[in-house]
Design an enzyme around this catalytic site. Structure first.
Site, short mmCIF file in Angstrom:
data_model
loop_
_atom_site.label_atom_id
_atom_site.label_comp_id
_atom_site.label_asym_id
_atom_site.label_seq_id
_atom_site.Cartn_x
_atom_site.Cartn_y
_atom_site.Cartn_z
N SER A 100 -1.43 4.55 -3.02
CA SER A 100 -1.15 3.77 -4.21
C SER A 100 0.27 4.04 -4.74
O SER A 100 1.23 3.95 -4.00
CB SER A 100 -2.22 4.04 -5.27
OG SER A 100 -2.18 3.09 -6.31
N ASP A 201 -9.39 -4.99 -2.42
CA ASP A 201 -8.80 -3.98 -3.31
C ASP A 201 -8.84 -4.55 -4.72
O ASP A 201 -8.22 -5.57 -5.01
CB ASP A 201 -7.35 -3.70 -2.88
CG ASP A 201 -6.72 -2.53 -3.60
OD1 ASP A 201 -7.02 -2.32 -4.79
OD2 ASP A 201 -5.91 -1.82 -2.98
N HIS A 231 -9.79 0.36 -3.00
CA HIS A 231 -8.43 0.88 -3.20
C HIS A 231 -8.28 2.35 -2.79
O HIS A 231 -7.35 2.70 -2.07
CB HIS A 231 -8.03 0.72 -4.68
CG HIS A 231 -6.63 1.14 -4.95
ND1 HIS A 231 -5.54 0.50 -4.40
CD2 HIS A 231 -6.12 2.16 -5.70
CE1 HIS A 231 -4.43 1.09 -4.80
NE2 HIS A 231 -4.75 2.10 -5.58
#
EC number: 3.1.1.1
Length: 256
Positions: A100, A201, A231
Site C-alpha cells: 500500500s 481491492d 487489499h
C-alpha cells in the site's frame, strides 16, 4: 500510548547457515494507518530462507490514530532510509518490499538510493487515486480530523493488521504530498520490479498500476494479479503465493 506487541517492528539478522558467506537483506514497509503486523509473516518467511530483514514501524503508526496527524511523509521516508542503511551495514544487497502506501516510500527509495536497492516487490501500492475528495483534503483536514477507517480489508477470516479504526486526514494529505514529489520522477526507477495487485481491492482503485508500470524506467517489470485476496494481501489467501514468488524474485535479482 504503547505499541501492541503484534505491531512492533522487526529486525531479523541474516542466517549464514542458509546463505553462506554472502548475506542479503530485505526491507519491508507497511501501509498507511496499518502496522508491521501486516508484514510480519512475510518477514519471518524470508528470514527462514536466510535473509536479514528490517521491518520498521513508520512514525505515527500503531499507537493512536491522532498521532498520524502529527507527522510528515518525510518522517516515514527517513525511518525507511535508516532501516535501509542498517541492512547495508551487514549485507551485500537489499531488495525492498512494500504494501500500500509503503509502496510509495519504496519507490522513493529506488529513485533516491538507486544503487542501494537491488529490486522492488510491491503489493497493492498506493501511488495515485481517482477519488475526487482527495482534492479537498487541504480544507477537509482543517474541519474534520478523521473519517471512517479502512483497516483489515482482508478476505481471509481471523486476520488483523493492527491498524487504526479512523483515517486521519492530515496524515492522508501527507500521502498525497509525497505523490507530488514521487510520481514525476518515477522514470528514475530502473530496478527489477515485481508488482502484485488484488483483483478486488476495497481500499484503493486500480489507477496506481498504470501510474507505476507506465512510468518507471525498469526494463524488467511484471504485474501479477491476486484473485483470492483484498487489499492487505500479505495477510490474505494469496499470501503464500506472494511469499514464495517474492523469494524466487529476490534470489534471482541478488544473484550477481
Amino acid at each position: 500510548m504503547s505499541t501492541p506487541p503484534a505491531a512492533a517492528p522487526l529486525s531479523l539478522p541474516a542466517r549464514p547457515e542458509l546463505t553462506g558467506d554472502r548475506p542479503l537483506g530485505v526491507l519491508l514497509l507497511h501501509g498507511f494507518s496499518g502496522s508491521p503486523a501486516s508484514m510480519a509473516p512475510w518477514a519471518r518467511y524470508l528470514n527462514e530462507r536466510g535473509y536479514a530483514v528490517e521491518l520498521p514501524l513508520l512514525p505515527g503508526h500503531a499507537t493512536r490514530w491522532q498521532d498520524l496527524n502529527t507527522v510528515a511523509w518525510t518522517d516515514w521516508y527517513a525511518e525507511a532510509e535508516a532501516a535501509l542503511d542498517r541492512l547495508h551495514a551487514t549485507t551485500e544487497a537489499v531488495v525492498v518490499g512494500a504494501l500500500s502506501m509503503g509502496g510509495s516510500i519504496a519507490l522513493r527509495l529506488a529513485e533516491q538510493r538507486g544503487a542501494d536497492v537491488a529490486g522492488l516487490v510491491l503489493v497493492n501500492p498506493f501511488v495515485s487515486s481517482t477519488r475526487k475528495e482527495l482534492v479537498a483534503l487541504p480544507v477537509m483536514k482543517r474541519l474534520v480530523p478523521a473519517t471512517k477507517g479502512v483497516v483489515n480489508d482482508i478476505k481471509k477470516p481471523g486476520q488483523d493488521e493492527v491498524g487504526y479504526p479512523r483515517l486521519p486526514l492530515r496524515g492522508l494529505h501527507e500521502v498525497v504530498k509525497m505523490w507530488r514529489v514521487l510520481v514525476p520522477e518515477l522514470s528514475r526507477v530502473t530496478q527489477p520490479l515485481l508488482y502484485f495487485r488484488s483483483a478486488v481491492d476495497h481500499v484503493i482503485d486500480p489507477s496506481s498500476s498504470a501510474t507505476v508500470l507506465d512510468a518507471v524506467g525498469s526494463r524488467e517489470k511484471e504485474e501479477r494479479i491476486l484473485t483470492d485476496s483484498y487489499h492487505v494481501a500479505t495477510l490474505d489467501n494469496d499470501a503464500p503465493r506472494i511469499f514464495e514468488e517474492s523469494a524466487d524474485f529476490i534470489a534471482r535479482v541478488t544473484a550477481s
